[in-house]
Write a protein that holds these residues in place. Structure first.
Motif, PDB file in Angstrom:
ATOM      1  N   GLU A 145      32.830  55.979  44.241  1.00 38.38           N
ATOM      2  CA  GLU A 145      34.017  55.163  43.962  1.00 38.38           C
ATOM      3  C   GLU A 145      33.606  53.981  43.113  1.00 38.38           C
ATOM      4  O   GLU A 145      32.585  53.335  43.380  1.00 38.38           O
ATOM      5  CB  GLU A 145      34.653  54.677  45.262  1.00 38.38           C
ATOM      6  N   ASN A 146      34.365  53.724  42.093  1.00 38.54           N
ATOM      7  CA  ASN A 146      34.104  52.601  41.211  1.00 38.54           C
ATOM      8  C   ASN A 146      35.380  51.805  41.004  1.00 38.54           C
ATOM      9  O   ASN A 146      36.497  52.339  41.073  1.00 38.54           O
ATOM     10  CB  ASN A 146      33.586  53.097  39.851  1.00 38.54           C
ATOM     11  N   VAL A 147      35.205  50.501  40.749  1.00 38.99           N
ATOM     12  CA  VAL A 147      36.328  49.608  40.502  1.00 38.99           C
ATOM     13  C   VAL A 147      36.268  49.172  39.044  1.00 38.99           C
ATOM     14  O   VAL A 147      35.225  48.730  38.564  1.00 38.99           O
ATOM     15  CB  VAL A 147      36.283  48.374  41.427  1.00 38.99           C
ATOM     16  N   TYR A 148      37.402  49.280  38.362  1.00 38.84           N
ATOM     17  CA  TYR A 148      37.455  48.958  36.939  1.00 38.84           C
ATOM     18  C   TYR A 148      38.562  47.936  36.682  1.00 38.84           C
ATOM     19  O   TYR A 148      39.631  47.990  37.294  1.00 38.84           O
ATOM     20  CB  TYR A 148      37.718  50.206  36.103  1.00 38.84           C
ATOM     21  N   SER A 194      47.060  46.947  43.215  1.00 42.00           N
ATOM     22  CA  SER A 194      45.996  47.667  42.533  1.00 42.00           C
ATOM     23  C   SER A 194      46.243  49.160  42.681  1.00 42.00           C
ATOM     24  O   SER A 194      46.821  49.614  43.672  1.00 42.00           O
ATOM     25  CB  SER A 194      44.633  47.312  43.135  1.00 42.00           C
ATOM     26  N   SER A 195      45.810  49.918  41.695  1.00 39.10           N
ATOM     27  CA  SER A 195      46.024  51.367  41.722  1.00 39.10           C
ATOM     28  C   SER A 195      44.760  52.082  42.180  1.00 39.10           C
ATOM     29  O   SER A 195      43.635  51.644  41.904  1.00 39.10           O
ATOM     30  CB  SER A 195      46.449  51.873  40.343  1.00 39.10           C
ATOM     31  N   LEU A 196      44.954  53.178  42.891  1.00 39.08           N
ATOM     32  CA  LEU A 196      43.862  54.050  43.339  1.00 39.08           C
ATOM     33  C   LEU A 196      44.080  55.415  42.714  1.00 39.08           C
ATOM     34  O   LEU A 196      45.133  56.038  42.887  1.00 39.08           O
ATOM     35  CB  LEU A 196      43.852  54.163  44.859  1.00 39.08           C
ATOM     36  N   TYR A 197      43.094  55.868  41.961  1.00 40.81           N
ATOM     37  CA  TYR A 197      43.152  57.181  41.323  1.00 40.81           C
ATOM     38  C   TYR A 197      42.149  58.061  42.041  1.00 40.81           C
ATOM     39  O   TYR A 197      40.932  57.856  41.942  1.00 40.81           O
ATOM     40  CB  TYR A 197      42.802  57.025  39.843  1.00 40.81           C
ATOM     41  N   VAL A 219      38.998  41.091  42.266  1.00 35.91           N
ATOM     42  CA  VAL A 219      40.335  41.341  41.720  1.00 35.91           C
ATOM     43  C   VAL A 219      40.741  40.125  40.889  1.00 35.91           C
ATOM     44  O   VAL A 219      40.936  39.032  41.431  1.00 35.91           O
ATOM     45  CB  VAL A 219      41.361  41.586  42.841  1.00 35.91           C
ATOM     46  N   PRO A 220      40.860  40.262  39.583  1.00 30.26           N
ATOM     47  CA  PRO A 220      41.225  39.111  38.748  1.00 30.26           C
ATOM     48  C   PRO A 220      42.719  38.806  38.833  1.00 30.26           C
ATOM     49  O   PRO A 220      43.530  39.653  39.192  1.00 30.26           O
ATOM     50  CB  PRO A 220      40.834  39.563  37.336  1.00 30.26           C
ATOM     51  N   VAL A 221      43.066  37.559  38.508  1.00 34.75           N
ATOM     52  CA  VAL A 221      44.462  37.164  38.375  1.00 34.75           C
ATOM     53  C   VAL A 221      45.027  37.838  37.125  1.00 34.75           C
ATOM     54  O   VAL A 221      44.394  37.836  36.063  1.00 34.75           O
ATOM     55  CB  VAL A 221      44.586  35.630  38.256  1.00 34.75           C
ATOM     56  N   LEU A 222      46.210  38.437  37.252  1.00 29.48           N
ATOM     57  CA  LEU A 222      46.841  39.057  36.096  1.00 29.48           C
ATOM     58  C   LEU A 222      47.295  37.987  35.109  1.00 29.48           C
ATOM     59  O   LEU A 222      47.845  36.958  35.504  1.00 29.48           O
ATOM     60  CB  LEU A 222      48.042  39.895  36.526  1.00 29.48           C
ATOM     61  N   TYR A 281      44.274  44.288  35.090  1.00 30.08           N
ATOM     62  CA  TYR A 281      44.644  45.388  35.978  1.00 30.08           C
ATOM     63  C   TYR A 281      43.395  45.880  36.720  1.00 30.08           C
ATOM     64  O   TYR A 281      42.318  46.030  36.124  1.00 30.08           O
ATOM     65  CB  TYR A 281      45.237  46.553  35.206  1.00 30.08           C
ATOM     66  N   THR A 282      43.546  46.115  38.007  1.00 25.51           N
ATOM     67  CA  THR A 282      42.436  46.625  38.820  1.00 25.51           C
ATOM     68  C   THR A 282      42.739  48.052  39.242  1.00 25.51           C
ATOM     69  O   THR A 282      43.811  48.331  39.776  1.00 25.51           O
ATOM     70  CB  THR A 282      42.230  45.763  40.072  1.00 25.51           C
TER      71      THR A 282
END
Length: 831
Positions: A666-669, A601-604, A622-625, A655-656
């Motif tokens: 902080e938000n998760v998309y 997962s990416s952190l911005y 976190v979904p399965v890709l 993608y997470t």
């Protein structure tokens, strides 16, 4: 007279009715057939003619009532090589010869390297015009009818093609001569050589030659990745140090394996130190996309590196040194069938120079103009060991293990008119892994293998950043983050492949995976985040290669995954078509569905920098890709000229991304992406020269809910154009010259996470190398020099670019890993 005729008619009808109503009751158990017929003859006044001795060999078990003698005889001789015919009142029983079935002839064998006896994995074999690919141990099998003599052509990259005839019935060992193999008395001429790159055999697949890699620039320690980055569809611009970008794949969606061991990615730099020891490499297979159901569960690409198995005849020593590190390998024969390989590398100096420090303008844009080059402190070391045992009939057993660690850190300090920037960063990584492999060939031509692997990565990351105001003498915008990551994978794999024939080549398999993950993050010495997960998964597949017509092959497959961690089952159909309308042209197409369960997962963050962290998909946070690949291409090869064109379209959902604007915000998309483009590859091989050009036109886009315009925008790794040229030449028998040039149109560097404005610095790099081969008695070696980035063009690396925000308008860009013009002098000996 009438009365007499009436009586005769009544008698005739009575006899006819009696005959029509006759029934035959048979009860016997394991009775000889001749005895049964004697009993039936006495009971029902039937007449038979037969060979008493012949019928005594057959035993019959019946319990049935029949309405006619014909029905009785049909059942009695059913399944026996007998027939019957009625001649007058006599039933004649006679032997019947079954038509002989065509004889099946089986040919089995193994492709080996002449001199070393190394198996040559995934070699190409053509038997009576029928193409096959060997397995990891170089084994093949094929069955055909009516003819026990087979016309066989065997080839492997970097080796002379072998054309021979083989007889069915025994296990054949075919030895191919490498083009770089020293022949003291025999000179091989006018034989075809499989050169450095093989492309177009299957959709998305490139086979690479480990022999030729040693003569490329930077060959000293990075022959694997220097060769990979020159292939179409593999992004070379940005010099991605931790991962490979293949057809627009995100970090963590592609995988590199050595003998099945996952190479998680150290902080190695692909232009200096490889994550894989080149002394251990035998062959390289690159799957960019559209691969079949036998391959693992990823939405990106796969690089499968097969390691050497060692010399079984005598001890061999290899030593390498350049101005950054030393590398050594020893091969020890344990017996005539087994060997041991030990190899290790160590840096002996920091590969970065103080001369690399510079302050340059990145761009004239006011908010992007400042940049700091800093000198990292870097250390690297690794260790490999492998034991291999070869069976008489081509069986192979090995245990392979590796461990590696590196330590990367830097201190950045710069005085500006109003600010003093302080930043300290470190990145420590340790990884280890082991694999056990046992492959067997059975007498019927089937091939199976059992493989168990373990791989693990420990990563420690820390950054301490502050901006000091000169006017007010205070520190502001302080960032103090420390994180630890542990990711582990354990797998068990069984596959069975039946003997190939003119019709098809089926294979089945089942795999078990266990993933474990531990993540912790501290902010200002307060635990900010902690996660510990473990999940099990089982996958199975069925795959077939159907030779629908002499020049048309269909490859249907189905892969099914069940995740015990999420409680979900995922079905992935995959399908490929290979059509060869004539000998010089081949057309490939493939489509497939893919899932990935262990992802990055990416952190911005608030400074606009990207970081990536391993996570285990749970279908909640976190979904399965999920991905689909569409690939189509054509390949033409004639007169040592190869031309390939291949188009692709890939979609990925799930993608997470963690978006951290401030420490408390902080938000998760969940987002989606797509990539599409076309690869062009042209290669010309002459006797002492190799040339190739590869070009990629591509686009990678992403869409996340936090985008203001809610439309696809360019992904961080999107690049429109990339052109790569390579040339290798041999002269005066012992000198090898090579040159490579790479141009990339650049990645988008956004000013902040909301803005759609970006700059796009291009990438340009010319590398040169000169290698001299020498022999002193029993010592053979090479010495040479490589000039990396010979024109000293300033390039930006994709994953290392970090921002330090000064205020709302200005940011400092830290390029901590930037290496400019780099000369590498090396010597390599073996004895």
């Amino acid at each position: 007279m009438v009365q007499k005729n009436g009586r005769l008619l009544i008698l005739f009808f009575f006899i006819s009715f009696s005959t029509w109503g006759q029934s035959y009751d048979v009860k016997c158990k394991n009775m000889p057939l001749n005895e049964l017929l004697v009993e039936l003859r006495g009971r029902y006044d039937l007449q038979f003619s037969y060979d008493d001795r012949l019928l005594s060999n057959y035993r019959v078990t019946l319990r049935q009532t029949y309405s006619s003698a014909a029905a009785l005889l049909d059942d009695v001789i059913s399944g026996l090589p007998l027939g019957w015919e009625k001649m007058g009142d006599v039933f004649v029983i006679f032997p019947v010869e079954n038509p002989s079935l065509p004889t099946q002839y089986l040919i089995r064998g193994q492709i080996l390297e002449k001199g070393s006896g190394e198996p040559l994995p995934f070699s190409h074999v053509v038997i009576d015009g029928h193409p096959l690919v060997t397995d990891l141990k170089g084994a093949f099998s094929y069955s055909a009818r009516d003819d026990s003599l087979f016309d066989v052509k065997a080839s492997h990259l970097g080796c002379y093609v072998l054309d021979t005839f083989l007889i069915a019935g025994s296990f054949h060992k075919l030895f191919l001569t490498p083009s770089v193999y020293s022949l003291p008395e025999i000179v091989v001429k006018d034989n075809l050589i499989e050169r450095s790159v093989q492309i177009g055999q299957t959709s998305g697949l490139i086979n690479l030659n480990s022999y030729i890699a040693g003569y490329l620039p930077g060959n000293g320690d990075n022959s694997v990745f220097n060769l990979l980055r020159l292939q179409p569809g593999i992004t070379a611009a940005g010099e991605q140090p931790n991962d490979l970008i293949m057809w627009g794949s995100y970090e963590g969606t592609s995988r590199v394996t050595l003998d099945g061991i996952t190479i998680w990615g150290l902080k190695n730099f692909n232009d200096n130190i490889s994550a894989v020891n080149p002394f251990m490499v035998k062959s390289i297979d690159l799957f960019k996309g559209g691969y079949d159901a036998t391959k693992e569960d990823l939405v990106g690409g796969i690089v499968r590196i097969t390691g050497n198995t060692g010399n079984r005849s005598h001890t061999k020593l290899n030593f390498f040194a350049n101005n950054q590190l030393v590398n050594g390998k020893v091969e020890i024969p344990i017996s005539s069938k087994s060997s041991l390989i030990v190899a290790s590398r160590r840096t002996f100096k920091n590969p970065f120079d103080a001369d690399d420090i510079a302050i340059n303008n990145l761009n004239s844009a006011e908010n992007l103009k400042y940049r700091i080059d800093v000198v990292p402190d870097y250390w690297f070391g690794d260790f490999n060991i492998k034991y291999s045992l070869h069976g008489d009939n081509g069986n192979l057993f090995y245990i392979s293990a590796m461990g590696a660690s590196d330590n990367f850190k830097y201190n950045a300090y710069q005085e500006r008119p109003r600010f003093i920037i302080h930043q300290e960063k470190y990145d420590k990584n340790k990884q280890g892994g082991a694999s056990l492999y046992w492959s067997m060939n059975n007498g019927s031509g089937g091939r199976s293998h059992i493989k168990a692997t373990w791989s693990e990565l420990h990563s420690d990351y820390g950054i301490d950043r502050s901006i000091e105001s000169i006017r007010f003498n205070i520190l502001a915008n302080r960032v103090d983050v420390k994180s630890q990551t542990m990711v582990r994978e354990i797998s068990l794999d069984y596959q069975y492949e039946l003997a190939g024939n003119q019709l098809h080549q089926p294979a089945i398999g089942v795999e078990f995976f266990r993933n474990e993950l531990n993540l912790t993050e501290d902010s200002s010495e307060v635990e900010y985040f902690s996660l510990s997960d473990a999940g099990n998964r089982i996958a199975c597949f069925v795959q077939d290669e159907i030779f629908f017509a002499p020049r048309l092959t269909l490859k249907p497959g189905l892969r099914v995954n069940h995740s015990f961690f999420t409680g979900t089952t995922h079905i992935d159909p995959r399908f490929g078509v290979e059509w060869k309308p004539w000998s010089a042209l081949k057309i490939n197409m493939a489509w497939g569905s893919y899932h990935q369960f262990l992802i990055k997962s990416s952190l911005y963050d608030e400074s606009g920098s990207f970081r990536y962290s391993w996570t285990l998909a749970d279908e909640e946070n976190v979904p399965v890709l999920r991905s689909q690949h569409f690939v189509a291409g054509a390949f033409w090869n004639q007169n040592n000229l190869s031309v390939s064109i291949e188009g692709y379209y890939k979609t990925v959902d799930g993608y997470t991304r963690f978006v951290r604007l401030r420490r408390i915000n902080e938000n998760v998309y969940d987002g989606e992406g797509r990539s599409y483009g076309v690869d062009v590859f042209v290669k010309k091989d002459l006797e002492d020269y190799n040339f190739w050009v590869s070009y990629t036109l591509g686009r990678s886009e992403e869409l996340f809910p936090y985008f203001p315009e809610q439309d696809y925008r360019r992904a961080p790794h999107d690049q429109r154009h990339e052109l790569k040229v390579a040339a290798l030449a041999r002269f005066l028998q012992k000198f090898h010259f090579s040159a490579t040039y790479i141009y990339g149109s650049g990645f988008p560097l956004y000013s902040n996470y909301l803005s759609t404005n970006y700059i796009e610095p291009d990438y340009s790099r010319l590398d040169l190398a000169l290698v001299y081969q020498f022999n002193f008695n029993k010592v053979k070696g090479e010495a040479g020099v490589s000039l990396l980035n010979a024109l000293d063009h300033h390039n930006i690396k994709y994953s290392s670019f970090e921002r330090i925000p000064l205020d709302q308008l200005n940011s400092i860009y830290v390029d901590a890993e930037s290496v400019e013009f780099t000369p590498l002098v090396f010597v390599k000996v073996k004895f």
